[in-house]
Design an enzyme around this catalytic site. Structure first.
Site, PDB file in Angstrom:
ATOM      1  N   TYR A 107       6.723  -8.556   8.218  1.00  0.00           N
ATOM      2  CA  TYR A 107       6.378  -7.139   8.340  1.00  0.00           C
ATOM      3  C   TYR A 107       6.648  -6.655   9.758  1.00  0.00           C
ATOM      4  O   TYR A 107       6.451  -7.398  10.725  1.00  0.00           O
ATOM      5  CB  TYR A 107       4.892  -6.912   8.050  1.00  0.00           C
ATOM      6  CG  TYR A 107       4.443  -7.253   6.656  1.00  0.00           C
ATOM      7  CD1 TYR A 107       4.452  -6.299   5.643  1.00  0.00           C
ATOM      8  CD2 TYR A 107       3.985  -8.537   6.347  1.00  0.00           C
ATOM      9  CE1 TYR A 107       4.026  -6.608   4.360  1.00  0.00           C
ATOM     10  CE2 TYR A 107       3.558  -8.859   5.067  1.00  0.00           C
ATOM     11  CZ  TYR A 107       3.581  -7.891   4.078  1.00  0.00           C
ATOM     12  OH  TYR A 107       3.162  -8.208   2.814  1.00  0.00           O
ATOM     13  N   ASP A 148       0.835  -1.194   0.000  1.00  0.00           N
ATOM     14  CA  ASP A 148       0.000   0.000   0.000  1.00  0.00           C
ATOM     15  C   ASP A 148       0.875   1.252   0.000  1.00  0.00           C
ATOM     16  O   ASP A 148       2.025   1.214   0.465  1.00  0.00           O
ATOM     17  CB  ASP A 148      -0.905   0.015   1.234  1.00  0.00           C
ATOM     18  CG  ASP A 148      -1.974  -1.071   1.190  1.00  0.00           C
ATOM     19  OD1 ASP A 148      -2.362  -1.467   0.076  1.00  0.00           O
ATOM     20  OD2 ASP A 148      -2.413  -1.510   2.270  1.00  0.00           O
ATOM     21  N   ARG A 205      -3.419  -4.773   7.799  1.00  0.00           N
ATOM     22  CA  ARG A 205      -4.360  -3.791   8.354  1.00  0.00           C
ATOM     23  C   ARG A 205      -5.658  -4.454   8.822  1.00  0.00           C
ATOM     24  O   ARG A 205      -6.312  -3.959   9.740  1.00  0.00           O
ATOM     25  CB  ARG A 205      -4.630  -2.657   7.369  1.00  0.00           C
ATOM     26  CG  ARG A 205      -5.026  -3.042   5.987  1.00  0.00           C
ATOM     27  CD  ARG A 205      -4.832  -1.855   5.035  1.00  0.00           C
ATOM     28  NE  ARG A 205      -4.863  -2.267   3.653  1.00  0.00           N
ATOM     29  CZ  ARG A 205      -5.908  -2.114   2.852  1.00  0.00           C
ATOM     30  NH1 ARG A 205      -7.013  -1.549   3.311  1.00  0.00           N
ATOM     31  NH2 ARG A 205      -5.860  -2.495   1.598  1.00  0.00           N
ATOM     32  N   ASP A 232      -6.212   1.633   7.928  1.00  0.00           N
ATOM     33  CA  ASP A 232      -4.877   2.170   8.176  1.00  0.00           C
ATOM     34  C   ASP A 232      -5.012   3.676   8.379  1.00  0.00           C
ATOM     35  O   ASP A 232      -6.125   4.190   8.560  1.00  0.00           O
ATOM     36  CB  ASP A 232      -3.908   1.813   7.039  1.00  0.00           C
ATOM     37  CG  ASP A 232      -4.338   2.371   5.684  1.00  0.00           C
ATOM     38  OD1 ASP A 232      -5.245   3.235   5.638  1.00  0.00           O
ATOM     39  OD2 ASP A 232      -3.768   1.945   4.667  1.00  0.00           O
TER      40      ASP A 232
END
Length: 241
Positions: free
Chosen positions: A81, A53, A187, A95
């Site tokens: 991540y 993203d 997210r 997010d």
């Protein structure tokens, strides 16, 4: 493979095929990275092995030419991540891209509750893609429908969260590291964790640090790639080998 340790691009045939490790900058879409590299190296056939993203940073594996046939292989690799989840509210995008709403108190949440809740999001679990995503629905992207205020029923997907580590708790922020399978929306994990805790939550930062054995520490920034490619183009123009 082109990475930080690659000293010379002079023999690289990007048209025939090459793999590049890029550290995607904040606010850039993955498509923008592809567009920029296409301009730099002058190839038409180029793609990436997994979208990030715009508000995420980190490792993108870029393939050109015949190497694009390997994209699905890279996509199947585990991802790692790191990031931050913020408690006390939710956003439509899950997010920090959109405004925080539905504020709720979070001060009462204990570390024990956080560690207990995150256990529900480890192992093999079902996850529903968010409305603000590029998943196709009836010939349109879900985010296209979401921007028109529409919500549709989405099918859940089976994903695997191999590790969900809490690195630091400083309410309302929770710093984490997650190792997961392809197709995992971090997210959504953040949002669902907030629901489990009863206070709401959203993903406030995200960085992809690894794809399989490939690390972001070996990745070039777009600027570094451009400079190295430009230097080697200049060397070739002067007859250097």
């Amino acid at each position: 493979m082109i990475n930080k340790r690659t000293g010379d691009f002079s023999n690289v045939d990007f048209v025939s095929g090459e793999t590049i490790l890029i550290d995607k900058p904040l606010h850039w879409s993955s498509f923008k990275v592809i567009h920029k590299l296409r301009q730099i190296i002058g190839v038409k056939k180029i793609g990436h092995a997994g979208t990030l993203d715009p508000l995420a940073t980190g490792l993108l594996i870029i393939c050109t030419g015949k190497k694009t046939k390997q994209i699905s292989t890279f996509q199947d690799l585990q991802k790692i991540y790191t990031g931050t989840i913020t408690l006390g509210g939710i956003t439509a995008s899950m997010d920090s891209e959109m405004e925080v709403m539905d504020h709720k108190p979070f001060e009462q949440i204990t570390e024990e509750e956080i560690y207990g809740a995150k256990k529900y999001f480890e192992g093999v679990i079902e996850q529903t893609p968010p409305m603000y995503s590029a998943v196709n629905y009836g010939g349109k992207k879900l985010y296209e429908l979401a921007r028109k205020g529409k919500t549709v029923v989405r099918s859940s997907r089976t994903i695997t969260v191999y590790h969900f580590l809490i690195n630091k708790i400083d309410l309302p922020r929770i710093d984490f590291e997650i190792t997961c399978s392809k197709g995992t929306y971090i997210r959504v994990l953040a949002h669902d964790l907030g629901e489990k805790l009863g206070c709401g939550a959203y993903l406030s930062s995200l960085r992809r640090t690894a794809i399989g054995d490939f690390s972001v520490s070996d990745a070039l920034t777009v600027e570094e790639f451009s400079e190295k490619h430009g230097e080697n183009t200049l060397h070739l123009a002067h007859g250097a080998v």
